[in-house]
Design an enzyme around this catalytic site. Structure first.
Site, PDB file in Angstrom:
ATOM      1  N   LYS A  44      -0.591  -4.755   3.509  1.00  0.00           N
ATOM      2  CA  LYS A  44      -1.869  -4.814   2.773  1.00  0.00           C
ATOM      3  C   LYS A  44      -1.631  -5.108   1.295  1.00  0.00           C
ATOM      4  O   LYS A  44      -2.532  -4.992   0.474  1.00  0.00           O
ATOM      5  CB  LYS A  44      -2.634  -3.486   2.908  1.00  0.00           C
ATOM      6  N   LYS A  46      -0.159  -3.227  -0.724  1.00  0.00           N
ATOM      7  CA  LYS A  46      -0.392  -1.978  -1.457  1.00  0.00           C
ATOM      8  C   LYS A  46       0.912  -1.207  -1.520  1.00  0.00           C
ATOM      9  O   LYS A  46       1.679  -1.172  -0.561  1.00  0.00           O
ATOM     10  CB  LYS A  46      -1.433  -1.111  -0.737  1.00  0.00           C
TER      11      LYS A  46
END
Ligand code: C2G
Length: 132
Positions: A44, A46
């Site tokens: 993601k 992240k």
């Protein structure tokens, strides 16, 4: 028993996360949170400040949350819904429309995202306040 499910990273837990979990739980009787693993977060783009175990520990302490399981792929949602006999899939409306493919399996509910707070905002504010 009406069973609810939601997904996320829930890093640097803040009131926007809590309001989402609170409103999700209000839709039923049991809330499962599918928590992004550190490895899935890389997919993601992240990088969570707290690791999976730390984020899981925090979520399990929240009264609205009944169960926390790992999110390891984008493709597990249908299986999760079937395995956990989910009635309602809930996400913040920043995801509006992205999970409508789940409607054959359960109700899909997008809740208004809480304004003026995000993990990114917290990180930016802290970065700005700490001398390099
Ligand atoms: N959220 C919110 N208000 C905020 C911040 C977040 O309502 N101010 C909601 C998001 O919409 C999401 C949940 O809190 O429903 C968790 O947010 P994140 O941890 O940012 O989740 P995300 O990275 O969007 O992961 O497969 C789905 C993904 O795992 C979703």
């Amino acid at each position: 028993m009406k069973k609810i499910i939601t997904y996320g990273t829930f890093d640097l837990l803040h009131w926007g996360h809590i309001r989402l979990l609170e409103r999700a739980k209000e839709l039923g009787d049991h809330l499962t949170v599918v928590l992004s693993t550190d490895e899935f977060n890389l997919l993601k783009d992240k990088k969570a400040f707290h690791n999976y175990e730390q984020r899981k520990y925090l979520l399990e302490a929240i009264k609205h949350v009944d169960k926390v399981i790992p999110e390891t792929t984008w493709d597990q949602k249908i299986a999760d819904i079937q395995t956990n006999q989910i009635d309602i899939f809930v996400m913040g409306d920043d995801w509006k429309g992205q999970f409508d493919f789940l409607t054959p399996y359960c109700n899909v509910c997008y809740l208004e995202r809480t304004k003026n707070i995000s993990t990114t905002y917290i990180k930016q504010q802290l970065a700005g306040s700490i001398e390099a």
